[in-house]
Design a protein around this motif. Structure first.
Motif, PDB file in Angstrom:
ATOM      1  N   LEU A   1     -33.192 -90.938  10.544  1.00  0.00           N
ATOM      2  CA  LEU A   1     -32.393 -91.829   9.716  1.00  0.00           C
ATOM      3  C   LEU A   1     -32.941 -93.250   9.749  1.00  0.00           C
ATOM      4  CD1 LEU A   1     -30.042 -91.533   7.900  1.00  0.00           C
ATOM      5  CD2 LEU A   1     -28.542 -92.268   9.716  1.00  0.00           C
ATOM      6  N   SER A   2     -33.419 -93.682  10.915  1.00  0.00           N
ATOM      7  CA  SER A   2     -33.920 -95.048  11.058  1.00  0.00           C
ATOM      8  C   SER A   2     -35.091 -95.300  10.107  1.00  0.00           C
ATOM      9  CB  SER A   2     -34.329 -95.266  12.506  1.00  0.00           C
ATOM     10  OG  SER A   2     -34.579 -96.611  12.727  1.00  0.00           O
TER      11      SER A   2
ATOM     12  N   GLY B   1     -35.457 -94.154   7.168  1.00  0.00           N
ATOM     13  CA  GLY B   1     -34.906 -94.447   5.855  1.00  0.00           C
ATOM     14  C   GLY B   1     -34.361 -95.854   5.768  1.00  0.00           C
ATOM     15  N   LEU B   2     -33.780 -96.317   6.882  1.00  0.00           N
ATOM     16  CA  LEU B   2     -33.197 -97.653   6.878  1.00  0.00           C
ATOM     17  C   LEU B   2     -34.262 -98.733   6.847  1.00  0.00           C
ATOM     18  CD1 LEU B   2     -30.395 -97.070   9.488  1.00  0.00           C
ATOM     19  CD2 LEU B   2     -30.126 -97.355   7.046  1.00  0.00           C
ATOM     20  N   GLN B   3     -35.456 -98.392   7.342  1.00  0.00           N
ATOM     21  CA  GLN B   3     -36.491 -99.419   7.466  1.00  0.00           C
ATOM     22  C   GLN B   3     -37.331 -99.574   6.213  1.00  0.00           C
ATOM     23  OE1 GLN B   3     -38.690 -98.644  10.992  1.00  0.00           O
ATOM     24  NE2 GLN B   3     -36.932 -98.994  12.321  1.00  0.00           N
ATOM     25  N   MET B   4     -37.079 -98.733   5.186  1.00  0.00           N
ATOM     26  CA  MET B   4     -37.886 -98.824   3.978  1.00  0.00           C
ATOM     27  C   MET B   4     -37.556-100.101   3.222  1.00  0.00           C
ATOM     28  SD  MET B   4     -39.955 -96.432   3.513  1.00  0.00           S
ATOM     29  CE  MET B   4     -40.334 -95.133   4.660  1.00  0.00           C
TER      30      MET B   4
ATOM     31  N   GLY C   1     -36.364 -97.657  -1.269  1.00  0.00           N
ATOM     32  CA  GLY C   1     -35.755 -97.455   0.052  1.00  0.00           C
ATOM     33  C   GLY C   1     -34.470 -96.654  -0.013  1.00  0.00           C
ATOM     34  N   GLY C   2     -33.627 -96.984  -1.019  1.00  0.00           N
ATOM     35  CA  GLY C   2     -32.358 -96.285  -1.152  1.00  0.00           C
ATOM     36  C   GLY C   2     -32.546 -94.803  -1.407  1.00  0.00           C
TER      37      GLY C   2
ATOM     38  N   LEU D   1     -33.731 -93.112   1.657  1.00  0.00           N
ATOM     39  CA  LEU D   1     -32.588 -93.009   2.562  1.00  0.00           C
ATOM     40  C   LEU D   1     -31.691 -91.846   2.147  1.00  0.00           C
ATOM     41  CD1 LEU D   1     -31.077 -94.185   4.923  1.00  0.00           C
ATOM     42  CD2 LEU D   1     -29.920 -95.736   3.384  1.00  0.00           C
TER      43      LEU D   1
END
Lengths: 103, 844
Positions: B760-761, B763-766, B771-772, B775
């Motif tokens: 999950l991290s 996805g959050l760092q994109m 990015g969305g 995620l």
């Protein structure tokens, strides 16, 4: 027209559950990013040189990344709302199909 | 005491049933499901019993019903399942005669008729279909060959004749007329057939083919086959036989084909009408068959239930004894004492139904045999009782651990599974199953995994709920912490220069910089630990101590429960020689350890923490009688620690010979006194006591202390030695075993952290607009992995470890070995519900 089911009854239910979960959790996580929750600091991609650099730059970078994270979460949450609608539609279509077969 | 604390009081009863009323009474008892019959003719084999004919007839009926069901399934007719539970049909008068007539009239006749009809219809249908096929083939032949003959008769086709005749002329026997054979062959065989004809007849035949466009149905297996019509022209008898043989070899069907066009037309007409007729007959038989099956489908469930009930009743009647006058059946059964009234009532109902006037007699008997164990459960406690019974069915009237397992089991599970998020998923899943209990039960899903989860829905519900609680304590939700009340640590007063220059900073509660507010976080662990570098070492120390405290508490509780067993079974010797030394042993070593843990938590503040003793070292030194040497700190925690610890170790060591020696020697003395008394021929008080004990059905179970059997000192001593060693070593290894609570909880927390960080991290760092979307994809992946790996697999592993801590293999058990014998056997009442359920499970 109720529409033809693309997903099976089980898969659509599974997608529905994941979508509901995703919508809820990602909305909440977006809020947490938005209020600069410390717990999510580890998940921010702060570059090493900024970490060691000036404090002001670091703070600006973190602020930016938090709002970016919140935005990402909300975009994903929106996508999950769409997939939720889609899977509800699929779920109902499947059910109607099953009813018709029963008749 | 509650109903679940001990198993139900049972008593052995003798039941006298009038022969006429026996059937109805047993049927009533079967509906009730509270009586376990004993086999009174164990040496009579199954074929020599009284009601063997009836049982056989029921078997026969069941077989026919299954045949009917198969036919119904073959036709996809929905089986009506109303879920109603019809009573076993009632025999009107004399069991033998009337029952036979009754069954014959209502069931057997119907079944037999149906069965025969169906078989006939099936046979007919096959024959009809075959006939039909032949006729259609003939029809095709007639139609197609018409074309060939037309060709033959025209001028052009005389070419063929010419060529055949010329070749024949070489052979030497010219005749004007050509013979022919017409037939039908499978399309895929045609090329080979053609080649064969050419070779065998040296090219002297003329083959003409035409494909039949629509596929034909093979009557034997119902396949759809494409076929081709052929016609072969040849000259002479020799060739004719050869061609016929080849046709036979290729399984081609030959049909007679008239020579003249008018004959052919006539035949075609005839064939058409015959096909029409056959079609009507076929349709009618199909309709009839369908009607018969639909009618049967409406009743088949009820018939099944009825037949199975009758069979079960006769099986039970087979267990009974016939008395001398043949008017009365005698049964022996185990009955819960509390249900005596209901059973009497059911018997009376049965007698009334059968129209008999003599009421059955239920007579309590005294016995030395150990009664079966019957724990009255409801749908909530059922799952927990099953878990306990997996270890071993409790001895009759022994303390039942199930009511405690209702809390301890989910709690220990949750200690290992502590996470709000995962607990919530589990809780919601179980809540759904509990909420939709009735519809789900009615669906009768046969999936093994689902039934397993469904059976344990209340356990899962509690496990999920407790996991939410422990997750709150560990402050863990999907490996993140919740800062609900505001952390007690703050970095506000740290100078900026320090923050810039240090990678890691210590928040010291002891410092003057007010980094700690001096008010602990209200519930659970302070969320600040999630970000700290020493999170794991802090949590380890906490969880390790926690698991020891919980483990010792549970073991102590187990030993305490054994007191209830000892007092109930009136074994005072066990209290003095087992219970007291056991408690002392446990308390002086591990009870003290727990006290030290709490002492360390309470006594030391941040500024004295440097001198806090290591508890493990303290315990080891305590047993080894050594000093704790920590430079710069007092060697003892409190005054007189050394002496107190030595005293405790002394007690613990004294307890071992106490457990080991006292009981065998006391028993030995009692026994020799008894022997002397008997030798003197004096009825001493001891012997009187013996008499009293023998009439008491409860204490005469498995305990040989009062019995008449030979007293063997060696055996008793060895048994006691094993028991002592097992207890002394067990309490050490069991305490260590409870550390699994810590280990699994650590593993679970780490795994969920890894999953968050690795999936999950990312996805959050994109960054950027995609990015969305990334995620979105990664979240689904993470969610599936969370449920699959963390909730299901980790949950299963934590479940098994909890089961292991409660009950698994005999000498290795932490909780139950402290008080639980588990030498009983389960009460298995004669109940239609159970029998029908088993039959249904066997069906599918």
């Amino acid at each position: 027209m109720p529409g033809c089911p693309v997903l099976g009854p089980k898969l659509s239910l599974c997608c529905l559950l994941v979508s509901v979960w995703g919508t809820l959790q990602l909305c909440l996580m977006g809020v947490f990013f938005y209020v600069h929750s410390v717990g999510l600091l580890e998940d921010l991609p702060v570059a090493e040189e900024i970490k060691r650099g000036m404090l002001k730059e670091y703070l600006e970078e973190v602020d930016y990344l938090y709002s970016k994270g919140a935005q990402n979460c909300w975009i994903a949450a929106c996508l999950y709302v769409f997939s939720m609608v889609f899977s509800i539609w699929q779920f109902l279509a499947n059910r109607r199909l099953a009813e018709r077969i029963e008749q | 005491m509650g109903a679940l604390f001990r198993s139900e009081e049972m008593s052995l009863c003798q039941l006298f049933l009038q022969s006429e009323a026996a059937y109805a009474c047993v049927s009533e008892l079967g509906e009730l499901g509270l009586v376990q019959f004993r086999d009174l003719n164990p040496d009579v084999n199954a074929f020599q019993r009284k009601f063997v004919n009836e049982v056989r007839r029921c078997d026969e009926m069941e077989r026919k019903l299954r045949f009917l069901e198969k036919e119904i399934k073959k036709d996809d007719i929905p089986v009506l399942d109303t879920g109603e539970n019809p009573e076993a049909p009632q025999p009107r008068e004399m069991i033998d005669m009337e029952m036979q007539i009754f069954i014959d009239c209502t069931f057997q006749a119907t079944f037999e008729k149906l069965e025969n009809e169906l078989k006939e219809v099936n046979n007919n249908a096959e024959a009809l279909k075959k006939n039909y096929l032949e006729l259609t083939e003939l029809k095709h032949i007639l139609r197609k060959t018409q074309v060939f003959f037309d060709e033959r008769d025209t001028e052009e086709s005389s070419e063929i004749r010419k060529s055949l005749i010329t070749t024949d002329a070489v052979g030497g026997a010219p005749t004007g007329q050509l013979g022919f054979v017409a037939g039908v062959i499978n399309r895929e065989r045609l090329p080979a057939f053609e080649r064969m004809l050419w070779r065998a007849c040296r090219g002297n035949v003329y083959l003409k083919t035409a494909e039949i466009d629509s596929p034909l149905e093979e009557p034997s297996n119902g396949d759809q086959v494409y076929k081709t019509v052929f016609i072969i022209f040849f000259q002479g008898e020799q060739l004719k036989t050869r061609v016929k043989k080849i046709c036979e070899g290729f399984r081609a069907t030959l049909y007679p084909c008239p020579d003249t066009p008018s004959d052919r037309r006539e035949m075609a007409m005839g064939v058409m009408t015959r096909i029409e007729d056959l079609n009507t007959v076929l349709r009618q038989t199909q309709d009839h068959r369908h009607r018969v099956l639909v009618a049967a489908a409406k009743n088949i469930r009820n018939w099944f239930i009825k037949v199975r009930k009758i069979k079960a009743i006769y099986h039970t009647l087979n267990l009974f004894n016939l008395d001398v006058t043949q008017k009365c059946l005698i049964a022996e059964c185990w009955v819960p004492v509390a249900d005596m009234e209901t059973i009497q009532l059911a018997l009376r109902r049965g007698t009334e139904r059968s129209g008999s006037t003599v009421s059955p007699i239920l007579n309590m008997m005294t016995t030395k045999e150990a009664p079966p164990t019957y724990n009255r459960t409801n749908k909530f406690t059922q799952g927990f009782q099953n878990l306990i019974d997996a270890y071993g069915v409790s001895t009759y009237r022994e303390v039942n651990p199930a009511p405690y397992a209702v809390i301890t089991f989910p709690f220990l599970f949750a200690v290992m599974f502590g996470d709000i998020g995962h607990g919530l998923i589990m809780f919601l899943a179980a809540l759904y199953m509990v909420w939709k209990e009735k519809p789900l039960q009615a669906q009768k899903i046969q999936n093994e995994i689902f039934t397993m989860f469904f059976g344990g829905r209340y356990i899962i519900l509690l496990m999920g709920f407790f996991s939410i609680y422990t997750g709150l304590m560990y402050n863990d939700i999907f490996s993140k912490s919740l800062n609900i009340f505001g952390s007690s640590f703050t970095a506000e007063h740290i100078p900026l220069n320090d923050i810039k220059s240090h990678e890691v900073l210590q928040l010291n509660p002891n410092s003057t910089a007010q980094q700690y507010t001096n008010k602990p976080y209200p519930i659970g662990i302070d969320p600040v630990w999630q970000l700290s570098a020493n999170k794991i070492s802090f949590l380890n120390s906490y969880k390790m101590k926690n698991s020891i405290v919980l483990g010792v508490a549970q073991m102590l509780f187990g030993v305490m429960l054994s007191l209830w067993n000892h007092t109930y079974f009136k074994r005072p010797l066990n209290i003095y020689c087992e219970f007291i030394p056991q408690i002392l042993f446990l308390l002086s070593l591990f009870g003290y350890l727990v006290i030290l843990v709490f002492f360390k938590w309470v006594w030391y503040s941040a500024d004295t923490a440097g001198c806090a003793p290591s508890i493990l070292i303290t315990l080891i030194n305590m047993v080894l009688m050594k000093d704790n040497e920590v430079p710069g700190c007092p060697s003892t925690v409190y005054a007189g620690q050394q002496q107190f610890q030595q005293f405790l170790v002394l007690i613990a060591f004294l307890c071992v010979p106490w457990m080991l020696l006292v009981k065998p020697f006391v028993l030995f003395r009692q026994n020799s006194a008894r022997v002397r008394a008997r030798a003197n021929g004096v009825n001493s008080t001891l012997a009187a006591e013996e008499g009293v004990v023998a009439t008491d059905p409860h204490s005469s179970g498995g305990h040989g202390e009062h019995g008449d059997e030979e007293f063997e000192f060696g055996e008793v001593f060895v048994h006691q030695a094993i028991h002592t060693i097992e207890y002394a070593l067990g309490s050490i290894s069991h305490t260590a075993s409870y550390l699994r609570l810590w280990a699994l909880s650590l593993a679970h927390a780490q795994l969920s952290e890894v999953l968050w960080g690795m999936v999950l991290s990312l996805g959050l760092q994109m960054e950027g607009w995609w990015g969305g979307i990334i995620l979105y994809v990664l979240f689904a992946f993470w969610a599936v992995l969370t449920v699959g790996v963390l909730v299901l697999m980790e949950g299963l592993s934590a479940f098994l470890h909890t089961l292991r801590l409660h009950c698994l293999v005999l000498p290795m058990v932490e909780f139950q070995s402290k008080f639980y014998d588990g030498n009983g056997y389960a009460f298995m009442p004669f109940s239609f519900e159970v029998i029908l359920e088993a039959a249904r499970a066997a069906d599918e």
